[in-house]
Design a protein around this motif. Structure first.
Motif, PDB file in Angstrom:
ATOM      1  N   ILE A 112     -19.511 -25.275 -13.975  1.00  0.00           N
ATOM      2  CA  ILE A 112     -20.355 -26.092 -14.852  1.00  0.00           C
ATOM      3  C   ILE A 112     -21.713 -25.428 -15.049  1.00  0.00           C
ATOM      4  CG2 ILE A 112     -21.631 -28.280 -15.000  1.00  0.00           C
ATOM      5  CD1 ILE A 112     -19.184 -29.598 -13.622  1.00  0.00           C
ATOM      6  N   GLN A 113     -22.268 -24.907 -13.979  1.00  0.00           N
ATOM      7  CA  GLN A 113     -23.562 -24.228 -14.065  1.00  0.00           C
ATOM      8  C   GLN A 113     -23.470 -23.000 -14.977  1.00  0.00           C
ATOM      9  OE1 GLN A 113     -25.172 -23.209 -10.228  1.00  0.00           O
ATOM     10  NE2 GLN A 113     -27.031 -22.314 -11.053  1.00  0.00           N
ATOM     11  N   GLN A 114     -22.380 -22.239 -14.845  1.00  0.00           N
ATOM     12  CA  GLN A 114     -22.213 -21.066 -15.701  1.00  0.00           C
ATOM     13  C   GLN A 114     -22.043 -21.473 -17.167  1.00  0.00           C
ATOM     14  OE1 GLN A 114     -18.599 -18.440 -15.474  1.00  0.00           O
ATOM     15  NE2 GLN A 114     -20.107 -16.840 -15.025  1.00  0.00           N
ATOM     16  N   SER A 150      -5.196 -26.940  -8.742  1.00  0.00           N
ATOM     17  CA  SER A 150      -6.598 -27.309  -8.509  1.00  0.00           C
ATOM     18  C   SER A 150      -7.475 -26.917  -9.698  1.00  0.00           C
ATOM     19  CB  SER A 150      -7.113 -26.652  -7.221  1.00  0.00           C
ATOM     20  OG  SER A 150      -7.186 -25.245  -7.350  1.00  0.00           O
ATOM     21  N   ASP A 151      -7.143 -25.808 -10.352  1.00  0.00           N
ATOM     22  CA  ASP A 151      -7.876 -25.411 -11.558  1.00  0.00           C
ATOM     23  C   ASP A 151      -7.633 -26.401 -12.693  1.00  0.00           C
ATOM     24  OD1 ASP A 151      -8.910 -23.145 -10.371  1.00  0.00           O
ATOM     25  OD2 ASP A 151      -7.369 -21.804 -11.161  1.00  0.00           O
ATOM     26  N   ALA A 152      -6.374 -26.801 -12.862  1.00  0.00           N
ATOM     27  CA  ALA A 152      -6.033 -27.733 -13.932  1.00  0.00           C
ATOM     28  C   ALA A 152      -6.740 -29.071 -13.740  1.00  0.00           C
ATOM     29  CB  ALA A 152      -4.516 -27.929 -13.994  1.00  0.00           C
ATOM     30  N   VAL A 153      -6.751 -29.565 -12.528  1.00  0.00           N
ATOM     31  CA  VAL A 153      -7.385 -30.847 -12.225  1.00  0.00           C
ATOM     32  C   VAL A 153      -8.902 -30.777 -12.430  1.00  0.00           C
ATOM     33  CG1 VAL A 153      -7.876 -32.489 -10.368  1.00  0.00           C
ATOM     34  CG2 VAL A 153      -5.562 -31.584 -10.658  1.00  0.00           C
ATOM     35  N   ALA A 154      -9.493 -29.619 -12.143  1.00  0.00           N
ATOM     36  CA  ALA A 154     -10.950 -29.448 -12.271  1.00  0.00           C
ATOM     37  C   ALA A 154     -11.424 -29.598 -13.709  1.00  0.00           C
ATOM     38  CB  ALA A 154     -11.368 -28.086 -11.724  1.00  0.00           C
ATOM     39  N   SER A 162     -18.371 -21.595 -40.167  1.00  0.00           N
ATOM     40  CA  SER A 162     -19.016 -20.432 -39.552  1.00  0.00           C
ATOM     41  C   SER A 162     -18.137 -19.866 -38.437  1.00  0.00           C
ATOM     42  CB  SER A 162     -20.383 -20.829 -38.985  1.00  0.00           C
ATOM     43  OG  SER A 162     -20.238 -21.801 -37.965  1.00  0.00           O
ATOM     44  N   VAL A 163     -18.270 -18.572 -38.200  1.00  0.00           N
ATOM     45  CA  VAL A 163     -17.524 -17.915 -37.130  1.00  0.00           C
ATOM     46  C   VAL A 163     -18.096 -18.384 -35.791  1.00  0.00           C
ATOM     47  CG1 VAL A 163     -16.874 -15.715 -36.084  1.00  0.00           C
ATOM     48  CG2 VAL A 163     -17.074 -15.918 -38.585  1.00  0.00           C
ATOM     49  N   LYS A 164     -17.241 -18.933 -34.948  1.00  0.00           N
ATOM     50  CA  LYS A 164     -17.694 -19.492 -33.674  1.00  0.00           C
ATOM     51  C   LYS A 164     -17.650 -18.442 -32.559  1.00  0.00           C
ATOM     52  CE  LYS A 164     -18.297 -23.573 -35.472  1.00  0.00           C
ATOM     53  NZ  LYS A 164     -17.851 -23.351 -36.843  1.00  0.00           N
ATOM     54  N   ILE A 165     -18.694 -18.454 -31.741  1.00  0.00           N
ATOM     55  CA  ILE A 165     -18.814 -17.503 -30.628  1.00  0.00           C
ATOM     56  C   ILE A 165     -18.158 -18.092 -29.383  1.00  0.00           C
ATOM     57  CG2 ILE A 165     -20.416 -16.296 -29.104  1.00  0.00           C
ATOM     58  CD1 ILE A 165     -22.446 -16.365 -31.419  1.00  0.00           C
ATOM     59  N   GLN A 166     -17.287 -17.320 -28.782  1.00  0.00           N
ATOM     60  CA  GLN A 166     -16.535 -17.774 -27.622  1.00  0.00           C
ATOM     61  C   GLN A 166     -16.754 -16.821 -26.450  1.00  0.00           C
ATOM     62  OE1 GLN A 166     -12.567 -19.273 -28.482  1.00  0.00           O
ATOM     63  NE2 GLN A 166     -11.743 -18.249 -26.692  1.00  0.00           N
ATOM     64  N   SER A 167     -16.648 -17.354 -25.238  1.00  0.00           N
ATOM     65  CA  SER A 167     -16.677 -16.530 -24.039  1.00  0.00           C
ATOM     66  C   SER A 167     -15.734 -17.145 -23.020  1.00  0.00           C
ATOM     67  CB  SER A 167     -18.102 -16.421 -23.480  1.00  0.00           C
ATOM     68  OG  SER A 167     -18.148 -15.504 -22.400  1.00  0.00           O
ATOM     69  N   MET A 168     -15.695 -16.555 -21.819  1.00  0.00           N
ATOM     70  CA  MET A 168     -14.800 -17.037 -20.772  1.00  0.00           C
ATOM     71  C   MET A 168     -15.522 -17.019 -19.438  1.00  0.00           C
ATOM     72  SD  MET A 168     -10.915 -15.819 -19.984  1.00  0.00           S
ATOM     73  CE  MET A 168      -9.846 -16.766 -18.889  1.00  0.00           C
ATOM     74  N   CYS A 169     -15.340 -18.077 -18.665  1.00  0.00           N
ATOM     75  CA  CYS A 169     -15.946 -18.140 -17.339  1.00  0.00           C
ATOM     76  C   CYS A 169     -15.366 -17.054 -16.442  1.00  0.00           C
ATOM     77  CB  CYS A 169     -15.715 -19.506 -16.713  1.00  0.00           C
ATOM     78  SG  CYS A 169     -16.760 -20.797 -17.400  1.00  0.00           S
ATOM     79  N   SER A 170     -16.218 -16.501 -15.594  1.00  0.00           N
ATOM     80  CA  SER A 170     -15.779 -15.444 -14.683  1.00  0.00           C
ATOM     81  C   SER A 170     -15.532 -15.969 -13.272  1.00  0.00           C
ATOM     82  CB  SER A 170     -16.842 -14.342 -14.641  1.00  0.00           C
ATOM     83  OG  SER A 170     -18.103 -14.872 -14.253  1.00  0.00           O
ATOM     84  N   LEU A 171     -15.592 -17.289 -13.098  1.00  0.00           N
ATOM     85  CA  LEU A 171     -15.420 -17.909 -11.786  1.00  0.00           C
ATOM     86  C   LEU A 171     -14.100 -18.662 -11.725  1.00  0.00           C
ATOM     87  CD1 LEU A 171     -18.991 -19.457 -11.655  1.00  0.00           C
ATOM     88  CD2 LEU A 171     -18.273 -17.313 -10.592  1.00  0.00           C
ATOM     89  N   LYS A 172     -13.608 -18.916 -10.503  1.00  0.00           N
ATOM     90  CA  LYS A 172     -12.394 -19.724 -10.371  1.00  0.00           C
ATOM     91  C   LYS A 172     -12.706 -21.146 -10.820  1.00  0.00           C
ATOM     92  CE  LYS A 172      -8.375 -20.454  -7.452  1.00  0.00           C
ATOM     93  NZ  LYS A 172      -8.038 -21.735  -8.070  1.00  0.00           N
ATOM     94  N   THR A 173     -11.867 -21.685 -11.651  1.00  0.00           N
ATOM     95  CA  THR A 173     -12.143 -22.957 -12.299  1.00  0.00           C
ATOM     96  C   THR A 173     -12.298 -24.106 -11.316  1.00  0.00           C
ATOM     97  OG1 THR A 173     -10.913 -22.139 -14.213  1.00  0.00           O
ATOM     98  CG2 THR A 173     -11.350 -24.498 -14.144  1.00  0.00           C
ATOM     99  N   SER A 174     -11.585 -24.060 -10.206  1.00  0.00           N
ATOM    100  CA  SER A 174     -11.684 -25.140  -9.222  1.00  0.00           C
ATOM    101  C   SER A 174     -13.028 -25.148  -8.492  1.00  0.00           C
ATOM    102  CB  SER A 174     -10.545 -25.051  -8.204  1.00  0.00           C
ATOM    103  OG  SER A 174     -10.553 -23.798  -7.551  1.00  0.00           O
ATOM    104  N   ALA A 223     -19.104 -32.784 -18.041  1.00  0.00           N
ATOM    105  CA  ALA A 223     -20.434 -32.229 -17.769  1.00  0.00           C
ATOM    106  C   ALA A 223     -20.910 -31.227 -18.819  1.00  0.00           C
ATOM    107  CB  ALA A 223     -20.437 -31.566 -16.397  1.00  0.00           C
ATOM    108  N   ILE A 224     -20.051 -30.877 -19.783  1.00  0.00           N
ATOM    109  CA  ILE A 224     -20.428 -29.873 -20.781  1.00  0.00           C
ATOM    110  C   ILE A 224     -20.343 -30.460 -22.182  1.00  0.00           C
ATOM    111  CG2 ILE A 224     -19.614 -28.024 -19.266  1.00  0.00           C
ATOM    112  CD1 ILE A 224     -17.174 -27.698 -21.118  1.00  0.00           C
TER     113      ILE A 224
END
Length: 349
Positions: free
Chosen positions: A37-39, A59-63, A19-31, A70-71
């Motif tokens: 996680i909440q988003q 810091s983003d990479a480590v996060a 099936s075609v998978k639905i993707q999105s992107m977080c709009s917050l800084k990853t760190s 958590a996801i």
């Protein structure tokens, strides 16, 4: 179009007839780990199947490590201009990395990232958009589908040379006809899974229209293994729009489809308000069902004969019908109550 090859992205398979998978992107800084996680949890609940985060610094990479624990859905790290950050994101547990081999360094740096991708067994997405076409192809073809495709395939070749084969490709444009032409051409030249989308599509109203036109055309022709509807707004809206596109093209049948006429002078009751209420009510249900709310007896039940349940109105009364057959006549004032009674009876059966 022949089937694309199947690739495992964090336990979710894409390509190969999946099936075609639905993707999105977080709009917050990853760190900003807790907020991210909440988003992502909200996006998971809405129906997101793969999530991407940007990696701007260490810091983003480590996060990524904490976020992954958590996801539930696969996590893609989006990295540009730094092969070291790409390696760090992979080592911290991302399920797929999105890179542009042309902007992370020379052959040595590309090899280092490729070796890391292979050793961790993850997938990689490469590609081009109208803002990142390789100069040689822009000069040769101009801003065209050929330039987009050749630029993307050059990135693919750089990774293939290093033995990477779990590759996903994208060729996005902000222009709908160009997007369709580029992906159509690309699908003829490769069997790698394709991530489809219109880049820089704009704010909600126009973004949904542009994405519906482009992605709908591609999906109806069997092109596309993952998709993102890019909207300058809350990413939850991207998931809602993507689900609706998949439903419109017949790739998702597990939902309640509400059909309704646009109304005209023959409509002598408030069918428009009822159609809106029904649509809002059934949005949360995952059940193959078709409901019609028709303005007059010209359009219903005749034109809604294939519906499981429907209502059509005259000035003083409405008729309820199932599978094209009238089951009873009711007062127009009771239309909402009686229709919802029938809907609940089917949905809770």
């Amino acid at each position: 179009m022949s089937k694309t090859r199947k690739i495992d992205v964090g336990g979710v398979f894409i390509g190969g007839g999946e099936s075609v998978k639905i993707q999105s992107m977080c709009s917050l800084k990853t760190s900003d780990t807790d907020a991210v996680i909440q988003q992502i949890h909200a996006l998971e609940k809405a129906g997101c199947e793969i999530i991407r985060v940007s990696v701007l610094d260490e810091s983003d990479a480590v996060a990524i490590k904490a976020i992954k624990t958590a996801i539930k859905i696969p996590l893609v790290a989006d990295v540009h201009f730094s092969y070291k950050l790409a390696i760090s994101a992979i080592e911290n547990g991302c399920d797929k990395v999105r890179i542009n081999p042309g902007n992370i360094g020379g052959a040595k740096e590309v090899k280092a990232v490729a070796d890391c991708i292979k050793s961790h067994g993850i997938a990689v997405r490469v590609g081009s958009n109208t803002g990142s076409i390789e100069r040689e192809f822009l000069q040769k073809y101009g801003r065209s589908e050929c330039a987009l495709v050749e630029s993307a395939l050059k990135s693919v070749s750089l990774l293939e040379r290093e033995g990477v084969d779990k590759i996903v490709i994208s060729v996005k444009a902000s222009d709908v006809p160009l997007t369709v032409k580029a992906y159509t051409l690309l699908s003829e030249k490769t069997d790698y899974p394709l991530h489809i989308g219109v880049t820089e599509a704009g704010t909600e109203n126009m973004a949904v229209v542009k994405s519906g036109a482009a992605l709908g055309a591609l999906l109806l022709n069997g092109i596309g293994d993952t998709m993102r509807v890019s909207i300058t707004d809350d990413p939850i809206k991207e998931i809602i729009a993507a689900k609706r596109i998949l439903r419109a093209v017949g790739l998702d049948k597990n939902f309640v489809d509400v059909v309704s006429c646009p109304t005209c002078g023959r409509c002598r009751w408030n069918s428009m308000e009822l159609a809106q209420k029904v649509s809002a009510y059934v949005e949360k249900f995952s059940k193959p069902l078709k409901i019609a709310v028709m303005g007059c007896v010209v359009n219903g039940p005749g034109e809604a004969k294939d519906c499981d349940l429907g209502i059509a109105g005259a000035e003083d009364y409405c008729v309820l019908f199932k599978n094209g057959e009238i089951i009873r006549r009711i007062d127009s004032a009771d239309a909402q109550k009686e229709l919802f009674k029938e809907i609940d009876g089917i949905l809770n059966d």
